[in-house]
Each structure stands twice: as structure tokens, then as C-alpha cells.
Enzyme design. Structure first.
Site, PDB file in Angstrom:
ATOM      1  N   SER A  17       0.864  -1.190   0.000  1.00 62.43           N
ATOM      2  CA  SER A  17       0.000   0.000   0.000  1.00 62.43           C
ATOM      3  C   SER A  17       0.891   1.227   0.000  1.00 62.43           C
ATOM      4  CB  SER A  17      -0.890   0.008   1.246  1.00 62.43           C
ATOM      5  OG  SER A  17      -1.349   1.333   1.468  1.00 62.43           O
ATOM      6  N   HIS A  42      -1.355  -1.690  -4.313  1.00 65.25           N
ATOM      7  CA  HIS A  42      -2.634  -1.321  -3.694  1.00 65.25           C
ATOM      8  C   HIS A  42      -2.699   0.202  -3.542  1.00 65.25           C
ATOM      9  CE1 HIS A  42      -6.172  -2.121  -1.154  1.00 65.25           C
ATOM     10  NE2 HIS A  42      -5.708  -1.189  -0.334  1.00 65.25           N
ATOM     11  N   ASP A  44      -4.814   3.366  -2.165  1.00 61.79           N
ATOM     12  CA  ASP A  44      -5.860   3.761  -1.222  1.00 61.79           C
ATOM     13  C   ASP A  44      -6.371   5.160  -1.529  1.00 61.79           C
ATOM     14  OD1 ASP A  44      -6.092   1.525   0.642  1.00 61.79           O
ATOM     15  OD2 ASP A  44      -4.006   1.964   1.126  1.00 61.79           O
ATOM     16  N   MET A  46      -8.964   8.017  -0.589  1.00 56.25           N
ATOM     17  CA  MET A  46      -9.828   8.457   0.522  1.00 56.25           C
ATOM     18  C   MET A  46     -10.328   9.873   0.258  1.00 56.25           C
ATOM     19  SD  MET A  46      -7.663   7.099   3.782  1.00 56.25           S
ATOM     20  CE  MET A  46      -6.817   5.517   3.777  1.00 56.25           C
ATOM     21  N   HIS A  75      -8.535   0.835  -4.267  1.00 59.93           N
ATOM     22  CA  HIS A  75      -9.430   0.693  -3.114  1.00 59.93           C
ATOM     23  C   HIS A  75     -10.099   2.051  -2.866  1.00 59.93           C
ATOM     24  CE1 HIS A  75      -9.679  -0.230   1.512  1.00 59.93           C
ATOM     25  NE2 HIS A  75     -10.863  -0.129   0.947  1.00 59.93           N
ATOM     26  N   MET A  77     -12.233   4.404  -0.950  1.00 59.32           N
ATOM     27  CA  MET A  77     -12.879   4.697   0.340  1.00 59.32           C
ATOM     28  C   MET A  77     -13.529   6.067   0.201  1.00 59.32           C
ATOM     29  SD  MET A  77      -9.850   3.172   2.735  1.00 59.32           S
ATOM     30  CE  MET A  77      -8.695   3.213   1.384  1.00 59.32           C
ATOM     31  N   MET A 146     -11.685  -5.594   5.498  1.00 59.76           N
ATOM     32  CA  MET A 146     -10.892  -4.640   6.257  1.00 59.76           C
ATOM     33  C   MET A 146     -10.579  -5.276   7.608  1.00 59.76           C
ATOM     34  SD  MET A 146     -10.328  -2.013   4.386  1.00 59.76           S
ATOM     35  CE  MET A 146      -9.345  -1.255   5.677  1.00 59.76           C
ATOM     36  N   ASP A 185      -6.829  -6.349   4.465  1.00 54.87           N
ATOM     37  CA  ASP A 185      -6.208  -5.026   4.414  1.00 54.87           C
ATOM     38  C   ASP A 185      -6.160  -4.405   5.804  1.00 54.87           C
ATOM     39  OD1 ASP A 185      -5.306  -2.533   3.675  1.00 54.87           O
ATOM     40  OD2 ASP A 185      -7.044  -2.008   2.452  1.00 54.87           O
TER      41      ASP A 185
END
Ligand code: DX5
Ligand code: ZN
Length: 236
Positions: A17, A42, A44, A46, A75, A77, A146, A185
Site C-alpha cells: 500500500s 494497492h 488507497d 480516501m 481501493h 474509500m 478490512m 487489508d
């Protein structure tokens, strides 16, 4: 060459990540991981609403896609995932994951991702029960459990997630013959990796534990080897 869906969906993968990378040296660290044999990164994303943090957006992912042949596992979020899936549609993007808690039309979101030619992933927060999967099996390529509350790297693994991983592994075997990827994760480190892979986690995200020791390629290779030997593979 960007790895094919078939090669990454049938193998154990450690997914670094980049949330825990040194952003001043991001390109360098991504290159180092690729040289070490890493196949899937990966990412992330957000939005400061669904989770209390802001991270990366499409321009950064676009730049990364020009500098690497690794596959991207995006991913999301974010509170309105359907609005963002196309913005992350780069050749490297092989998988886009939305949160079950984020959208009111999860089935449609998964369908939209598949229509874009990507693997469709669904993420479940630690408190979200597996029952939510009941009517979604035909639409799923990946389920991301998660194992911390989403929003930050470097948190501790939530112990109650152990049983959830084992239960999901069994469900995946029973409902799909092992055809859906089980990804975990959050909070994975060298001390719990073998056990969690042994429970059936096929894709394992690692952020803080991988980037914090200053030995990225060495640690990536060690993690990948450790997880690979512990992962039981598919039963069918
Ligand atoms: C948390 C993110 C994770 C995070 C994992 O919301 O989804 O991908 O970077 O980081 P570690 O491995 O540090 O727990
Ligand atoms: Zn993540």
C-alpha cells in the site's frame, strides 16, 4: 507487460500500500518494488467523508501508470464510488473495489466496474457482516475484508477479524469453488502474515510493516515468500 487477470487472480500476492511510502521518493520505491517482483500495487483513495482522511486522486495514479507495468488494485474509500470508477480507469487498473457501506446501489456499482472491463471488488468494514454477500456472488471478483477501520495506515490488526477470514474462505469455496479473491487489508506484519495467509487470505495488503524498515525489496520478497508458503491454495 501488465500482469494478466488470470495470473494475478490465481496466485498469492502481497500488495504494497503506497499510503505508507515516502511520497518524496514514490517513483523510486514503486520501481524498487517492481524490480523485486511485485505484481500488484494497492492504491488507497480516501475522500475525507467516507473516512476521516484524504489521500491520492486520479492525477497521481495516472502518473504512476506511465512509470510501471504493475497492476493496480484501486481501493475506493469514498462516499459516492460510482462517480469515481471511470476516473481511475487506466490500463494498469485491473481491479476496482468499492465499500459495501458507501453506496446504496452496490450491485449496480459492481456491474459498472465489470462493464469497464475491470475486476469488481467489494470491501467490508470490520463490523459489516458477511451476510451482505448473499445476493452478490455472481457479481463479485474480489472481496476485501478490512482488518482495521479504514482511514489510516499503521493501525493494529483487529483480532475478531481472524474468524471472519476463515468464515469467508469457507463461503468462497462453497459458493464459487474458490473463484473469488479473498483480500485482507490492515495491520498485517511479519508476525501474523503466515497465520492469516494460512486462514486463506489470498491477497494481503501491507503498508506500514513493509515500508517502515528501510529494506523495501528485501522485505517485499520475504513477505511474498512467507505468505506464499502458508497460503493453502484453492480446494477445487
Ligand atoms: C487503510 C488502508 C490500508 C492501509 C494498510 O484504510 O485501506 O490499505 O494502507 O496499512 P497497514 O498495512 O499499515 O495497516
Ligand atoms: Zn486499502
Amino acid at each position: 507487460m501488465i500482469p494478466s487477470d488470470d495470473s494475478i487472480r490465481s496466485t498469492f500476492q502481497i500488495l504494497p500500500s503506497i499510503l505508507s511510502s515516502d511520497f518524496c521518493r514514490l517513483g523510486e520505491q514503486v520501481h524498487e518494488l517492481e524490480q523485486a517482483g511485485c505484481q500488484v500495487l494497492h492504491l488507497d483513495v480516501m475522500d475525507g467523508h467516507f473516512v476521516p482522511n484524504l489521500t491520492i486522486g486520479p492525477p497521481l495514479v495516472k502518473s504512476l501508470s506511465k512509470g510501471t507495468e504493475m497492476a493496480f488494485d484501486v481501493h475506493l474509500m469514498v462516499t459516492d464510488p460510482d462517480q469515481w470508477t471511470e476516473a481511475f480507469d487506466f490500463p494498469n487498473t485491473r481491479c476496482i473495489t468499492v465499500h459495501a457501506e458507501a453506496g446504496c446501489h452496490v450491485h449496480r456499482s459492481l456491474q459498472k466496474i465489470r462493464d469497464q472491463g475491470k475486476m469488481a471488488g467489494l470491501a467490508l468494514n470490520p463490523a459489516t457482516p458477511l451476510e451482505i454477500l448473499e445476493y452478490l456472488w455472481p457479481s463479485l471478483d474480489l472481496i476485501l475484508l478490512m482488518t482495521v477501520n479504514p482511514g489510516f495506515g499503521g493501525q493494529s490488526f483487529i483480532e475478531s477479524c481472524r474468524g471472519k477470514i476463515a468464515s469467508l474462505r469457507k463461503l468462497i469455496e462453497d459458493r464459487t469453488g474458490g473463484k473469488v479473491i479473498l483480500e485482507i487489508d490492515g495491520g498485517v506484519h511479519s508476525g501474523n502474515l503466515e497465520e492469516l495467509a494460512g486462514l486463506g487470505a489470498q491477497w494481503v495488503v501491507t503498508g506500514n510493516a513493509l515500508f517502515s524498515q528501510g529494506q523495501l525489496s528485501r522485505d517485499y520478497r520475504a513477505f511474498q515468500q512467507k505468505g506464499c508458503s502458508a497460503w493453502p491454495g484453492f480446494s477445487s
